[in-house]
Design an enzyme around this catalytic site. Structure first.
Site, PDB file in Angstrom:
ATOM      1  N   HIS A 126       0.812  -1.227   0.000  1.00 55.21           N
ATOM      2  CA  HIS A 126       0.000   0.000   0.000  1.00 55.21           C
ATOM      3  C   HIS A 126       0.842   1.272   0.000  1.00 55.21           C
ATOM      4  O   HIS A 126       0.328   2.345   0.303  1.00 55.21           O
ATOM      5  CB  HIS A 126      -0.961   0.000   1.198  1.00 55.21           C
ATOM      6  N   LEU A 134      -5.912  -9.651  17.352  1.00 55.70           N
ATOM      7  CA  LEU A 134      -6.454  -9.316  18.673  1.00 55.70           C
ATOM      8  C   LEU A 134      -7.851  -9.867  18.851  1.00 55.70           C
ATOM      9  O   LEU A 134      -8.236 -10.306  19.934  1.00 55.70           O
ATOM     10  CB  LEU A 134      -6.468  -7.792  18.823  1.00 55.70           C
TER      11      LEU A 134
HETATM   12  P1  OAD Z   1      -7.503  -2.369  10.383  1.00 57.35           P
HETATM   13  O1  OAD Z   1      -7.497  -1.197  11.312  1.00 57.35           O
HETATM   14  O2  OAD Z   1      -8.667  -2.524   9.467  1.00 57.35           O
HETATM   15  O3  OAD Z   1      -7.403  -3.688  11.246  1.00 57.35           O
HETATM   16  C1  OAD Z   1      -6.473  -3.819  12.281  1.00 57.35           C
HETATM   17  C2  OAD Z   1      -6.611  -5.192  12.878  1.00 57.35           C
HETATM   18  O4  OAD Z   1      -5.581  -5.337  13.845  1.00 57.35           O
HETATM   19  C3  OAD Z   1      -7.940  -5.416  13.589  1.00 57.35           C
HETATM   20  O5  OAD Z   1      -8.464  -6.683  13.185  1.00 57.35           O
HETATM   21  C4  OAD Z   1      -7.559  -5.429  15.071  1.00 57.35           C
HETATM   22  O6  OAD Z   1      -8.341  -6.318  15.826  1.00 57.35           O
HETATM   23  C5  OAD Z   1      -6.124  -5.904  15.020  1.00 57.35           C
HETATM   24  N1  OAD Z   1      -5.302  -5.442  16.142  1.00 57.35           N
HETATM   25  C6  OAD Z   1      -5.334  -4.252  16.785  1.00 57.35           C
HETATM   26  N2  OAD Z   1      -4.397  -4.184  17.719  1.00 57.35           N
HETATM   27  C7  OAD Z   1      -3.711  -5.369  17.681  1.00 57.35           C
HETATM   28  C8  OAD Z   1      -2.623  -5.915  18.414  1.00 57.35           C
HETATM   29  N3  OAD Z   1      -1.994  -5.239  19.380  1.00 57.35           N
HETATM   30  N4  OAD Z   1      -2.205  -7.169  18.090  1.00 57.35           N
HETATM   31  C9  OAD Z   1      -2.820  -7.875  17.114  1.00 57.35           C
HETATM   32  N5  OAD Z   1      -3.856  -7.413  16.392  1.00 57.35           N
HETATM   33  C10 OAD Z   1      -4.302  -6.168  16.664  1.00 57.35           C
HETATM   34  O7  OAD Z   1      -6.114  -2.339   9.577  1.00 57.35           O
HETATM   35  P2  OAD Z   1      -5.721  -3.085   8.231  1.00 57.35           P
HETATM   36  O8  OAD Z   1      -6.368  -4.412   8.144  1.00 57.35           O
HETATM   37  O9  OAD Z   1      -4.246  -3.022   8.137  1.00 57.35           O
HETATM   38  O10 OAD Z   1      -4.951   1.132   3.497  1.00 57.35           O
HETATM   39  O11 OAD Z   1      -6.343  -2.124   7.147  1.00 57.35           O
HETATM   40  C11 OAD Z   1      -6.138  -2.414   5.794  1.00 57.35           C
HETATM   41  C12 OAD Z   1      -5.970  -1.148   5.002  1.00 57.35           C
HETATM   42  O12 OAD Z   1      -7.084  -0.282   5.233  1.00 57.35           O
HETATM   43  C13 OAD Z   1      -4.775  -0.313   5.390  1.00 57.35           C
HETATM   44  O13 OAD Z   1      -3.570  -0.732   4.799  1.00 57.35           O
HETATM   45  C14 OAD Z   1      -5.154   1.052   4.907  1.00 57.35           C
HETATM   46  C15 OAD Z   1      -6.636   1.085   5.222  1.00 57.35           C
HETATM   47  O14 OAD Z   1      -7.402   1.769   4.328  1.00 57.35           O
HETATM   48  C16 OAD Z   1      -4.165   2.122   3.018  1.00 57.35           C
HETATM   49  O15 OAD Z   1      -3.567   2.911   3.721  1.00 57.35           O
HETATM   50  C17 OAD Z   1      -4.050   2.171   1.536  1.00 57.35           C
END
Ligand code: OAD
Length: 245
Positions: A120, A213
């Site tokens: 990304h 998480l």
């Molecule tokens: P999200 O914010 O959608 O998801 C984060 C995930 O991490 C959730 O499922 C949480 O439960 C989990 N989580 C939070 N804290 C944690 C911890 N300490 N240990 C383990 N898990 C934890 O983020 P992404 O899936 O990365 O795109 O989002 C995908 C894309 O959406 C991003 O790359 C971004 C956004 O639009 C761009 O920037 C282009």
């Protein structure tokens, strides 16, 4: 765990949460509009309002300042135990390994990972909208900044916006197709194409493991889901997989 040879690790915002960087969609924790308020005054924005080509065209100052703020925030954070464990796996794993991150922070490489793809984009990079050149960038990036490669006043944050093609998809898909083990860490499974990698990996015969998480949109697609903090689960999993090697 069976002995894998080729591993693909997909990471999302959750892997950087314990470093102090906010996730996008967690039920708990800071959300992006809070961050925007900190930097840009008492107005709330949805991530969709700052992460599209339309937003960039309609309000370039807002979009550039949003990413300036996030780039500046990198100076105050450091890799956590999950990034460090993945870098250890990268250094020690004798088979194929590709860490595919959706994150635009630089914490995987600061921990020492090298077999890494930022699908990304990267905060510490600028993209020329005119010629397509990408180059490292530190500090603020105001709209109209001039591209050193072609001279156009067209530098923008090197972020893959909604509706744009992620980077290195051919390399990623080849690695997923060859993987014996696909591991997803700290991603909600809400954004494609990354959310579909687990089905692709399973289709080609890989074992699939989710470390998160809480249960995610994609949890039912994995052979196994382990729930907890990435800073705890990832080091334990890395030790486990290195013990099979
Ligand atoms: P999200 O914010 O959608 O998801 C984060 C995930 O991490 C959730 O499922 C949480 O439960 C989990 N989580 C939070 N804290 C944690 C911890 N300490 N240990 C383990 N898990 C934890 O983020 P992404 O899936 O990365 O795109 O989002 C995908 C894309 O959406 C991003 O790359 C971004 C956004 O639009 C761009 O920037 C282009």
């Amino acid at each position: 765990m069976n002995k894998p040879r080729n591993i693909v690790v997909l990471t999302g915002a959750g892997v950087s949460a314990e470093s102090g960087l906010p996730t996008f969609r967690s039920k708990s924790g800071v959300t992006y509009w809070d961050v925007i308020e900190d930097y840009l005054g008492p107005k709330s924005y949805r991530v969709e309002d700052v992460c599209t080509p339309e937003a960039l065209a309609g309000d370039p100052v807002l979009v550039h300042r949003f990413y300036d703020a996030r780039r500046a925030a990198l100076a105050g954070v450091a890799p956590n135990a999950a990034h460090i464990a993945l870098a250890r796996l990268d250094a020690a794993w004798p088979g194929e390994l590709l860490i595919v991150t959706q994150n635009v922070d630089d914490l995987h490489e600061r921990a020492g990972a090298t077999r890494l793809v930022h699908m990304h984009g990267e905060l510490r990079s600028a993209l020329c909208a005119a010629c397509g050149a990408r180059r490292p960038h530190a500090g603020d990036l105001p709209p109209g900044s001039v591209c050193p490669a072609c001279g156009a006043p067209a530098l923008r944050p090197d972020i893959v916006f909604f509706g744009e093609m992620p980077y290195q998809m051919a390399r990623i898909e080849a690695a997923v197709a060859d993987a014996d083990l696909f591991v997803s860490i700290g991603t909600s499974g809400a954004v494609y194409p990354a959310a579909g990698f687990v089905q692709m990996a399973a289709h080609y015969g890989a074992a699939t493991l989710e470390l998160n998480l809480e249960r995610s949109a994609g949890s039912s697609s994995f052979d196994e889901t382990r729930l907890g903090l990435a800073g705890v689960l990832v080091p334990a999993w890395v030790e486990e997989v290195l013990a099979t090697g």
